[in-house]
Scaffold this motif. Structure first.
Motif, PDB file in Angstrom:
ATOM      1  N   ARG A  20       2.503  -7.496   8.891  1.00  0.00           N
ATOM      2  CA  ARG A  20       1.461  -6.496   8.662  1.00  0.00           C
ATOM      3  C   ARG A  20       1.071  -5.893  10.008  1.00  0.00           C
ATOM      4  NH1 ARG A  20      -4.018  -7.212   5.190  1.00  0.00           N
ATOM      5  NH2 ARG A  20      -5.016  -5.266   5.841  1.00  0.00           N
ATOM      6  N   THR A  27      -2.744   0.756   7.088  1.00  0.00           N
ATOM      7  CA  THR A  27      -2.007  -0.498   7.147  1.00  0.00           C
ATOM      8  C   THR A  27      -0.537  -0.235   6.838  1.00  0.00           C
ATOM      9  OG1 THR A  27      -1.973  -2.809   6.442  1.00  0.00           O
ATOM     10  CG2 THR A  27      -2.511  -1.179   4.744  1.00  0.00           C
ATOM     11  N   GLY A  43       1.821  -0.176   3.957  1.00  0.00           N
ATOM     12  CA  GLY A  43       1.633  -1.608   3.822  1.00  0.00           C
ATOM     13  C   GLY A  43       1.276  -2.085   2.431  1.00  0.00           C
ATOM     14  N   HIS A  51      -1.007  -6.142  -0.307  1.00  0.00           N
ATOM     15  CA  HIS A  51      -0.245  -5.984   0.937  1.00  0.00           C
ATOM     16  C   HIS A  51       1.150  -6.584   0.820  1.00  0.00           C
ATOM     17  CE1 HIS A  51       0.759  -5.167   5.000  1.00  0.00           C
ATOM     18  NE2 HIS A  51      -0.374  -4.509   5.099  1.00  0.00           N
TER      19      HIS A  51
END
Length: 104
Positions: A20, A27, A43, A51
């Motif tokens: 990440r 993200t 992400g 995520h």
């Protein structure tokens, strides 16, 4: 304006792995392929905003950890339901021993 941003050292991502990366309120998921190439996508899974860095990487695919949707991280293509919208992808490169992504 687009800029290259340092993510981590080249060894910061395992082969066939994902990490990440958060930058400027967004993200990302950054991947290292079986051939040691680097890739970057949004992400979060397009199905339910989970995520992807918590998912399983196999070859060139990432499996969402919640419902099992699969994406090709090279192209962002959704390959298995419930994922039905593709991920955005971003250029990634190795520069001076560091992984960088192009954002902005």
């Amino acid at each position: 304006m687009a800029e290259w941003v340092r993510v981590c050292g080249a060894d910061g991502i395992e082969q066939e792995g994902v990490i990440r990366f958060d930058h400027a309120g967004r993200t990302y998921a950054v991947y290292r392929s079986p051939e040691d190439d680097y890739f970057c996508t949004d992400g979060l899974c397009t199905h339910e905003a989970i995520h992807l860095a918590d998912g399983l990487v196999m070859d060139y695919e990432i499996e969402c950890p919640k419902h099992g949707g699969i994406f090709d991280y090279r192209t962002g293509s959704a390959m298995r339901l419930p994922a039905c919208r593709d991920l955005n992808t971003y250029p990634a490169r190795l520069a001076d021993g560091a992984v960088e992504i192009l954002v902005g």
